[in-house]
Design a protein around this motif. Structure first.
Motif, PDB file in Angstrom:
ATOM      1  N   UNK A   1       0.821  -1.203   0.000  1.00 30.42           N
ATOM      2  CA  UNK A   1       0.000   0.000   0.000  1.00 30.42           C
ATOM      3  C   UNK A   1       0.859   1.259   0.000  1.00 30.42           C
ATOM      4  N   UNK A   2       1.979   1.240   0.721  1.00 32.31           N
ATOM      5  CA  UNK A   2       2.884   2.387   0.705  1.00 32.31           C
ATOM      6  C   UNK A   2       3.426   2.618  -0.701  1.00 32.31           C
ATOM      7  N   UNK A   3       3.782   1.534  -1.390  1.00 30.69           N
ATOM      8  CA  UNK A   3       4.280   1.654  -2.760  1.00 30.69           C
ATOM      9  C   UNK A   3       3.204   2.204  -3.694  1.00 30.69           C
ATOM     10  N   UNK A   4       1.980   1.715  -3.557  1.00 32.42           N
ATOM     11  CA  UNK A   4       0.891   2.195  -4.407  1.00 32.42           C
ATOM     12  C   UNK A   4       0.565   3.653  -4.121  1.00 32.42           C
ATOM     13  N   UNK A   5       0.650   4.043  -2.856  1.00 30.89           N
ATOM     14  CA  UNK A   5       0.403   5.453  -2.503  1.00 30.89           C
ATOM     15  C   UNK A   5       1.428   6.362  -3.163  1.00 30.89           C
ATOM     16  N   UNK A   6       2.695   5.960  -3.102  1.00 28.67           N
ATOM     17  CA  UNK A   6       3.744   6.774  -3.709  1.00 28.67           C
ATOM     18  C   UNK A   6       3.617   6.783  -5.225  1.00 28.67           C
ATOM     19  N   UNK A   7       3.259   5.645  -5.801  1.00 29.71           N
ATOM     20  CA  UNK A   7       3.081   5.573  -7.254  1.00 29.71           C
ATOM     21  C   UNK A   7       1.962   6.502  -7.707  1.00 29.71           C
ATOM     22  N   UNK A   8       0.862   6.542  -6.965  1.00 26.78           N
ATOM     23  CA  UNK A   8      -0.258   7.421  -7.313  1.00 26.78           C
ATOM     24  C   UNK A   8       0.137   8.886  -7.198  1.00 26.78           C
ATOM     25  N   UNK A   9       0.878   9.225  -6.140  1.00 24.39           N
ATOM     26  CA  UNK A   9       1.337  10.610  -5.977  1.00 24.39           C
ATOM     27  C   UNK A   9       2.273  11.009  -7.110  1.00 24.39           C
ATOM     28  N   UNK A  10       3.171  10.121  -7.496  1.00 27.33           N
ATOM     29  CA  UNK A  10       4.096  10.424  -8.594  1.00 27.33           C
ATOM     30  C   UNK A  10       3.352  10.570  -9.914  1.00 27.33           C
ATOM     31  N   UNK A  11       2.304   9.770 -10.101  1.00 26.86           N
ATOM     32  CA  UNK A  11       1.500   9.896 -11.312  1.00 26.86           C
ATOM     33  C   UNK A  11       0.835  11.267 -11.389  1.00 26.86           C
ATOM     34  N   UNK A  12       0.276  11.717 -10.280  1.00 26.04           N
ATOM     35  CA  UNK A  12      -0.364  13.038 -10.251  1.00 26.04           C
ATOM     36  C   UNK A  12       0.659  14.131 -10.551  1.00 26.04           C
ATOM     37  N   UNK A  13       1.818  14.042  -9.926  1.00 23.23           N
ATOM     38  CA  UNK A  13       2.868  15.033 -10.176  1.00 23.23           C
ATOM     39  C   UNK A  13       3.265  15.053 -11.651  1.00 23.23           C
ATOM     40  N   UNK A  14       3.421  13.869 -12.256  1.00 27.02           N
ATOM     41  CA  UNK A  14       3.810  13.801 -13.654  1.00 27.02           C
ATOM     42  C   UNK A  14       2.766  14.369 -14.589  1.00 27.02           C
ATOM     43  N   UNK A  15       1.498  14.090 -14.300  1.00 27.23           N
ATOM     44  CA  UNK A  15       0.428  14.627 -15.152  1.00 27.23           C
ATOM     45  C   UNK A  15       0.397  16.151 -15.114  1.00 27.23           C
TER      46      UNK A  15
END
Length: 313
Positions: free
Chosen positions: A133-147
């Protein structure tokens, strides 16, 4: 009469092979892959079984504990040793694999795998769920930043709850981006809440375990690392010497020697990789601390390390 049993376990059915002391097949058959069904087949066809062997796998922990509770002399075989023995067969079938495992336990050419307790597996599952879940949370945050970077919107340093606030401030004048980002923020917020819930479970489990509390007194060892160590090691008495722990964790280098060639390679990475994924965090005491570590961020807070002694011995 001495009898030896080999079990080739699959998800639905288990192939059973019973041999006598000379290696002659006494019985072959199949049963459901449950402790009760396997125990019933073994007691009926091999009531005097000396050893019952099965290969380490996904169901082996559940089956070994269940069969031992039913009084069977079960042995969990190392998967690499079993593969080496079974690879000699020309035809690969479940029945032939059961025969090969029975021959392995009859001859004694095997390495037994220590099966951890169910409590240790529960702790390990908790840590794996939290890490995912920690990995998925960070992945989602990075996706938002990239978009947002595509449109020149930079989130910058915004950790914790400030992340969602900062993102909404940036997309306030872009209705299309709001419709895209809001679902991602909902996922991110849900993951953050669930991680917090798992963190609470980790703290409770660590507080109730004296071994974990003792490990946390070492410099650089936090709650997660101590809990992972206790879960992976489980029973320290099974190690004859402390230096064996490093090899068990896959932290010792591989060695290749043949003729005049002799060199050490990278670490073996054998065994459970959970503990290797949690390196201890440590800071020297000489580093000036501008402020005390955040007590709420217990996953990254580290304890100061004792300075190295200059006294020669």
């Amino acid at each position: 009469m001495e009898l030896y049993v080999g079990l080739d376990v699959s998800l639905d059915m288990t192939s059973v092979c019973v041999l006598d002391g000379t290696g002659k097949i006494v019985w072959r058959g199949r049963c459901s892959s449950t402790p009760d069904a396997i125990a019933g087949a073994v007691r009926e066809q091999a009531p005097t079984a000396m050893r019952v062997g099965l290969e380490a796998g996904q169901l082996s922990t559940w089956l070994v504990h269940g069969l031992r509770k039913l009084g069977l002399p079960v042995i969990c075989l190392d998967a690499r040793h079993a593969k080496a023995a079974l690879s000699l067969q020309i035809n690969k079938t479940d029945d032939n694999d059961a025969l090969g495992l029975a021959q392995v336990v009859r001859t004694g050419w095997y390495r037994e795998v220590a099966v951890k307790s169910m409590d240790s597996h529960t702790t390990r599952s908790l840590l794996l769920a939290r890490a995912h879940l920690v990995s998925q949370r960070q992945t989602t945050a990075n996706l938002i930043r990239g978009l947002l970077k595509t449109f020149g919107l930079l989130v910058g340093q915004a950790g914790g709850g400030r992340f969602a606030v900062r993102v909404r401030e940036l997309v306030a004048d872009h209705p299309t981006l709001v419709a895209i980002v809001e679902p991602l923020l909902t996922v991110w917020r849900t993951l953050r809440e669930q991680v917090a819930d798992l963190n609470r479970q980790v703290r409770v489990r660590a507080r109730d375990d004296a071994r974990v509390r003792r490990l946390m007194t070492a410099p650089g060892i936090g709650v997660v690392v101590a809990l992972a160590y206790a879960a992976v090691i489980d029973d320290p008495a099974r190690f004859a010497k402390s230096s064996s722990v490093g090899a068990y964790l896959g932290l010792t280098p591989r060695r290749y020697q043949s003729g005049e060639i002799d060199y050490d390679g990278h670490i073996s990475r054998c065994g459970d990789g959970v503990l290797r994924s949690y390196p201890p965090r440590c800071r020297p005491t000489t580093t000036p601390a501008t402020r005390p570590p955040d007590s709420t961020n217990w996953t990254t807070a580290s304890r100061p390390c004792a300075p190295a002694s200059t006294t020669s011995r």
